[in-house]
Design an enzyme around this catalytic site. Structure first.
Site, PDB file in Angstrom:
ATOM      1  N   LYS A 148     -14.281  -3.737  -4.721  1.00 36.92           N
ATOM      2  CA  LYS A 148     -14.332  -4.868  -3.583  1.00 36.92           C
ATOM      3  C   LYS A 148     -14.526  -6.129  -4.421  1.00 36.92           C
ATOM      4  CE  LYS A 148     -12.522  -2.618  -0.146  1.00 36.92           C
ATOM      5  NZ  LYS A 148     -11.090  -3.167   0.260  1.00 36.92           N
ATOM      6  N   ILE A 188     -17.308  -2.534  10.325  1.00 39.52           N
ATOM      7  CA  ILE A 188     -16.303  -2.504  11.433  1.00 39.52           C
ATOM      8  C   ILE A 188     -16.102  -1.099  11.914  1.00 39.52           C
ATOM      9  CG2 ILE A 188     -14.085  -3.478  11.934  1.00 39.52           C
ATOM     10  CD1 ILE A 188     -16.169  -5.859  10.893  1.00 39.52           C
ATOM     11  N   VAL A 231      -0.358   3.269  -2.632  1.00 44.81           N
ATOM     12  CA  VAL A 231      -0.548   1.873  -3.405  1.00 44.81           C
ATOM     13  C   VAL A 231      -1.074   1.913  -4.726  1.00 44.81           C
ATOM     14  CG1 VAL A 231      -1.025   0.867  -0.880  1.00 44.81           C
ATOM     15  CG2 VAL A 231      -2.861   1.275  -2.372  1.00 44.81           C
ATOM     16  N   ALA A 291     -17.618  -2.243  -6.712  1.00 48.02           N
ATOM     17  CA  ALA A 291     -16.899  -2.783  -7.897  1.00 48.02           C
ATOM     18  C   ALA A 291     -15.594  -3.007  -7.737  1.00 48.02           C
ATOM     19  CB  ALA A 291     -16.901  -1.835  -9.248  1.00 48.02           C
ATOM     20  N   TYR A 293     -17.135   1.662  -4.941  1.00 51.22           N
ATOM     21  CA  TYR A 293     -16.403   0.772  -3.816  1.00 51.22           C
ATOM     22  C   TYR A 293     -16.703  -0.629  -4.153  1.00 51.22           C
ATOM     23  CZ  TYR A 293     -15.275  -0.363   0.798  1.00 51.22           C
ATOM     24  OH  TYR A 293     -14.532  -0.895   1.942  1.00 51.22           O
TER      25      TYR A 293
HETATM   26  P1  NAP Z   1      -9.241   3.239   7.763  1.00 51.10           P
HETATM   27  O1  NAP Z   1      -9.445   3.700   9.236  1.00 51.10           O
HETATM   28  O2  NAP Z   1      -9.632   4.700   6.757  1.00 51.10           O
HETATM   29  O3  NAP Z   1      -7.654   3.026   7.346  1.00 51.10           O
HETATM   30  C1  NAP Z   1      -7.392   2.945   6.057  1.00 51.10           C
HETATM   31  C2  NAP Z   1      -5.774   3.362   5.677  1.00 51.10           C
HETATM   32  O4  NAP Z   1      -5.450   3.226   4.539  1.00 51.10           O
HETATM   33  C3  NAP Z   1      -5.616   4.810   6.119  1.00 51.10           C
HETATM   34  O5  NAP Z   1      -4.665   5.040   6.996  1.00 51.10           O
HETATM   35  C4  NAP Z   1      -5.628   5.692   4.787  1.00 51.10           C
HETATM   36  O6  NAP Z   1      -4.755   6.764   4.776  1.00 51.10           O
HETATM   37  C5  NAP Z   1      -4.898   4.519   4.007  1.00 51.10           C
HETATM   38  N1  NAP Z   1      -4.906   4.733   2.608  1.00 51.10           N
HETATM   39  C6  NAP Z   1      -6.017   5.217   1.875  1.00 51.10           C
HETATM   40  N2  NAP Z   1      -5.690   5.348   0.581  1.00 51.10           N
HETATM   41  C7  NAP Z   1      -4.335   4.885   0.382  1.00 51.10           C
HETATM   42  C8  NAP Z   1      -3.553   4.758  -0.787  1.00 51.10           C
HETATM   43  N3  NAP Z   1      -3.696   5.043  -1.768  1.00 51.10           N
HETATM   44  N4  NAP Z   1      -2.337   4.246  -0.420  1.00 51.10           N
HETATM   45  C9  NAP Z   1      -1.925   3.890   0.954  1.00 51.10           C
HETATM   46  N5  NAP Z   1      -2.627   3.913   1.875  1.00 51.10           N
HETATM   47  C10 NAP Z   1      -3.753   4.298   1.765  1.00 51.10           C
HETATM   48  O7  NAP Z   1     -10.063   2.166   7.011  1.00 51.10           O
HETATM   49  P2  NAP Z   1     -10.410   0.768   7.510  1.00 51.10           P
HETATM   50  O8  NAP Z   1     -11.779   0.490   8.018  1.00 51.10           O
HETATM   51  O9  NAP Z   1      -9.121   0.332   8.663  1.00 51.10           O
HETATM   52  O10 NAP Z   1     -10.560  -0.087   6.224  1.00 51.10           O
HETATM   53  C11 NAP Z   1      -9.189  -0.913   5.989  1.00 51.10           C
HETATM   54  C12 NAP Z   1      -9.710  -1.703   4.784  1.00 51.10           C
HETATM   55  O11 NAP Z   1     -10.673  -2.469   5.013  1.00 51.10           O
HETATM   56  C13 NAP Z   1     -10.126  -0.963   3.604  1.00 51.10           C
HETATM   57  O12 NAP Z   1      -9.530  -1.306   2.400  1.00 51.10           O
HETATM   58  C14 NAP Z   1     -11.599  -0.840   3.558  1.00 51.10           C
HETATM   59  O13 NAP Z   1     -12.132  -0.809   2.300  1.00 51.10           O
HETATM   60  C15 NAP Z   1     -11.545  -2.485   4.059  1.00 51.10           C
HETATM   61  N6  NAP Z   1     -13.012  -2.637   4.721  1.00 51.10           N
HETATM   62  C16 NAP Z   1     -13.360  -1.639   6.077  1.00 51.10           C
HETATM   63  C17 NAP Z   1     -14.681  -2.006   6.376  1.00 51.10           C
HETATM   64  C18 NAP Z   1     -15.052  -1.246   7.716  1.00 51.10           C
HETATM   65  O14 NAP Z   1     -16.129  -1.235   8.120  1.00 51.10           O
HETATM   66  N7  NAP Z   1     -14.232  -0.628   8.355  1.00 51.10           N
HETATM   67  C19 NAP Z   1     -15.636  -2.992   5.811  1.00 51.10           C
HETATM   68  C20 NAP Z   1     -15.251  -3.700   5.063  1.00 51.10           C
HETATM   69  C21 NAP Z   1     -13.776  -3.517   4.482  1.00 51.10           C
HETATM   70  P3  NAP Z   1      -5.910   8.031   4.835  1.00 51.10           P
HETATM   71  O15 NAP Z   1      -6.347   8.243   6.066  1.00 51.10           O
HETATM   72  O16 NAP Z   1      -4.698   9.293   4.602  1.00 51.10           O
HETATM   73  O17 NAP Z   1      -6.783   8.019   3.750  1.00 51.10           O
END
Ligand code: NAP
Length: 257
Positions: free
Chosen positions: A168, A197, A63, A166, A164
């Site tokens: 977000k 989460i 992305v 900054a 992170y």
């Molecule tokens: P996750 O399980 O690691 O899933 C994130 C997905 O995004 C992974 O498949 C990852 O691929 C992919 N990705 C990473 N960099 C990318 C790129 N440059 N282009 C395209 N895809 C990419 O994480 P998640 O917990 O579901 O998080 C999803 C979103 O929610 C993120 O933006 C995260 O910052 C946000 N968030 C999560 C939490 C939490 O507690 N889980 C809390 C607040 C916000 P790879 O695995 O190959 O890197």
């Protein structure tokens, strides 16, 4: 009874894992056709295999890479002709050179240990990715659509690493400014700022670091990916038709502002 996203085309980035995969499943259950995008095409393929219904497609690409996103949105146009919903969910919490391990080893504050490359890469993925995908998605939305951006309590309140937080925080400001521009086109744009989460992203974090945050959370637990998918569904669907430029923080009460 028809689903809340019946007939809608929804692109979800980072759909191969965690929150993005849960959103893909929920959106498809509600009648959407899903364009599942991820860095790993194989991970996106696996999500598509889990979805009920026909017409869902997987797309690979980074992305933060303008050429990749030009290709992906060109393929989405070729497959569907338009787009109704864009979820900018792809993200990472850690990067090589970000100084986290050294900070944990007591070598100093992370800001002193982080490379410029790690800082700018984090911004490129989260806010650069949200910009590129929103720009391309809006071209396919025409008159009306919904964009949902993934921020975090890190962006609201400074929890977590500085790069992170900054990135977000920038997602929240981008959401507000873009809402002002896109409203006249009938396009809404909102953000979700989750707390802790239970996903593969947090599974990679030492439980000893997460436990104090969960302990301070009034609901005394991590959230589930399905709970965030429910919030994304609300913002993506017409249920939230008068909501734009806003954020919702499903965080179990950890932050109350
Ligand atoms: P996750 O399980 O690691 O899933 C994130 C997905 O995004 C992974 O498949 C990852 O691929 C992919 N990705 C990473 N960099 C990318 C790129 N440059 N282009 C395209 N895809 C990419 O994480 P998640 O917990 O579901 O998080 C999803 C979103 O929610 C993120 O933006 C995260 O910052 C946000 N968030 C999560 C939490 C939490 O507690 N889980 C809390 C607040 C916000 P790879 O695995 O190959 O890197």
């Amino acid at each position: 009874m028809s689903g809340r996203l019946e007939g809608k085309i929804a692109c979800i980035t980072g759909a191969g894992s965690g929150l993005g995969q849960a959103m893909a499943l929920r959106f498809a259950e509600e009648g959407a056709t899903v364009a599942a995008q991820d860095l790993s095409r194989e991970a996106a393929d696996e999500t598509v295999r889990l979805l009920d219904g026909a017409g869902h497609h997987a797309f690979g690409g980074d992305v933060s890479n303008e050429e990749d996103m030009g290709t992906v949105f060109g393929q989405i146009y070729a497959a569907y002709g338009h787009l109704d919903i864009q979820v900018n969910n792809a993200g990472v919490a850690r990067l090589p050179g970000d100084g986290f391990d050294e900070m944990m080893a007591g070598e100093g504050p992370q800001i002193s240990l982080m490379s410029h490359a790690a800082f700018t890469k984090m911004l490129a993925v989260h806010i650069g990715g949200a910009f590129l995908c929103t720009r391309e998605a809006v071209k396919l939305m025409g008159e009306g659509g919904s964009v949902v951006n993934l921020s975090s309590i890190a962006g609201l309140a400074g929890w977590g690493s500085i790069h992170y937080a900054a990135a977000k925080g920038a997602v929240l400001a981008f959401t507000r400014a873009a809402a002002r521009e896109l409203g006249a086109m009938g396009i809404r744009i909102n953000a979700i700022a989750p707390g802790v989460i239970d996903t593969p992203m947090t599974a990679r974090v030492d439980e000893a670091l997460l436990a104090p945050m969960v302990g301070m959370t009034p609901l005394r637990r991590k959230g589930t990916a399905e709970e965030i998918a429910a919030t994304a569904l609300h913002l993506a669907s017409d249920e939230s038709s008068f909501t734009t430029g806003q954020w919702i923080s499903p965080n179990g009460g950890l932050i109350t502002i």
